[in-house]
Design an enzyme around this catalytic site. Sequence first.
Site, PDB file in Angstrom:
ATOM      1  CE  LYS A  40      -0.075  -0.490   4.981  1.00 19.83           C
ATOM      2  NZ  LYS A  40      -0.703  -1.177   6.098  1.00 19.83           N
ATOM      3  CE1 TYR A 250      13.419  31.640   2.597  1.00 19.63           C
ATOM      4  CE2 TYR A 250      13.514  29.264   2.315  1.00 19.63           C
ATOM      5  CZ  TYR A 250      13.151  30.508   1.848  1.00 19.63           C
ATOM      6  OH  TYR A 250      12.525  30.621   0.642  1.00 19.63           O
TER       7      TYR A 250
HETATM    8  C1  LIG Z   1       0.182  -2.069   6.684  1.00 20.70           C
HETATM    9  C2  LIG Z   1      -0.351  -3.389   7.089  1.00 20.70           C
HETATM   10  C3  LIG Z   1       0.509  -4.481   7.255  1.00 20.70           C
HETATM   11  C4  LIG Z   1       2.016  -4.367   7.215  1.00 20.70           C
HETATM   12  O1  LIG Z   1       2.467  -3.868   8.459  1.00 20.70           O
HETATM   13  P1  LIG Z   1       4.031  -3.577   8.757  1.00 20.70           P
HETATM   14  O2  LIG Z   1       4.024  -3.108  10.166  1.00 20.70           O
HETATM   15  O3  LIG Z   1       4.456  -2.537   7.800  1.00 20.70           O
HETATM   16  O4  LIG Z   1       4.761  -4.848   8.569  1.00 20.70           O
HETATM   17  C5  LIG Z   1      -0.073  -5.714   7.509  1.00 20.70           C
HETATM   18  N1  LIG Z   1      -1.423  -5.855   7.626  1.00 20.70           N
HETATM   19  C6  LIG Z   1      -2.272  -4.809   7.503  1.00 20.70           C
HETATM   20  C7  LIG Z   1      -3.721  -5.021   7.660  1.00 20.70           C
HETATM   21  C8  LIG Z   1      -1.766  -3.545   7.251  1.00 20.70           C
HETATM   22  O5  LIG Z   1      -2.605  -2.503   7.152  1.00 20.70           O
END
Ligand SMILES: *Cc1c(COP(=O)(O)O)cnc(C)c1O
Length: 347
Positions: A40, A250
């Site tokens: 994602k 800045y």
């Molecule tokens: C983002 C997510 C993961 C991965 O988690 P990490 O801590 O990045 O390993 C796994 N399961 C779900 C439902 C998530 O939203």
Amino acid sequence: MLPDVPAPALRLGLDPDALRSNWQALDRMSGNARAGAAVKADGYGLGARAVVPILHAAGCHDFFVAHWSEAQALLDVAAPGSISVLHGPLTDADVAFAVASGATPVINSLEQARRWVAGGGGRCHLMVDTGMNRLGLPLTELGDESVAALEVDVLLSHLVSAEEDVASNGVQRDRWGQARAAVRHQRGSLANSAGIALGSDYHGDLTRPGIAIYGGVPRTELAGVIRQVVQPQAAILQVRDVTAGETIGYNATFTATEPMRVGTIALGYADGYLRCWSGRGRFHANGQVLPVLGRVSMDMTVIDLSGAPSLREGDWVTADYALPEASAETGLSQYELLTVLGHRFAR
Ligand SMILES: *Cc1c(COP(=O)(O)O)cnc(C)c1O
């Protein structure tokens, strides 16, 4: 006709060997379970369309995104059925897209379960809430007839505090076990990256690492195992010599105490190199350390080239961006450090 757009003066170095090796290590640590991958937020900022084929070639067959638009962006680089959408079908348009594309919805509520079945349904995943109180059905709703009507592949839940040794991990594991006993399904899944290190009770059939694939170290058990994957790199736009007493950037937060050579690089907070790096970030080139001088600006940062006086306009420097260290330095989480990296990087 215009020539091709020139390559940008900043790029995100990605080490495919480290990416592959991290996923393989997490897959091994998952024991009898197979590891999938959370991709994602554009593969945590690395570029999902680059990451997915590498992980697929390493043996990964389950990819998790949050939005339907993220699934759409992967349809030509992954088998549609291997792409799962965590937010699930919120509208009838989502259902229609899922059915037409073959991407797999994660059902998070009775409402979503009914919508999915009414829209044609078929194979799906089911998220059960075991303590996060964010997405997913509570255990009390699992007896509903709309759940019985689902064709559940993965029954999943998500850990609240897997990176800590707290009692809630065991509580969630047990509730997930109860959910598995209550609902017919093909595969069980609970662990994110940190959860993999909690041991085989947490593995089920499929694990869902994200951050550790990309070089994050959420638990010490992963420290010797996980390699750095990402290196933000920027070109030097200009080199200048400043004299003692001159200030840089800045609000003049840095004053030279002696003559020095500095370089302005094409990376700023609009690219995700946030202002917390002002006066404390470090770059390197030719084995030399090049500290950030003064404030990070929107599109530029000034660094000390005293250690590498041969660097010229157009040469490249690399940010020190190992995630555990960068997180300790800035107070940003390892997740934020990756997902803030902006759209101007060549990926
Ligand atoms: C983002 C997510 C993961 C991965 O988690 P990490 O801590 O990045 O390993 C796994 N399961 C779900 C439902 C998530 O939203």
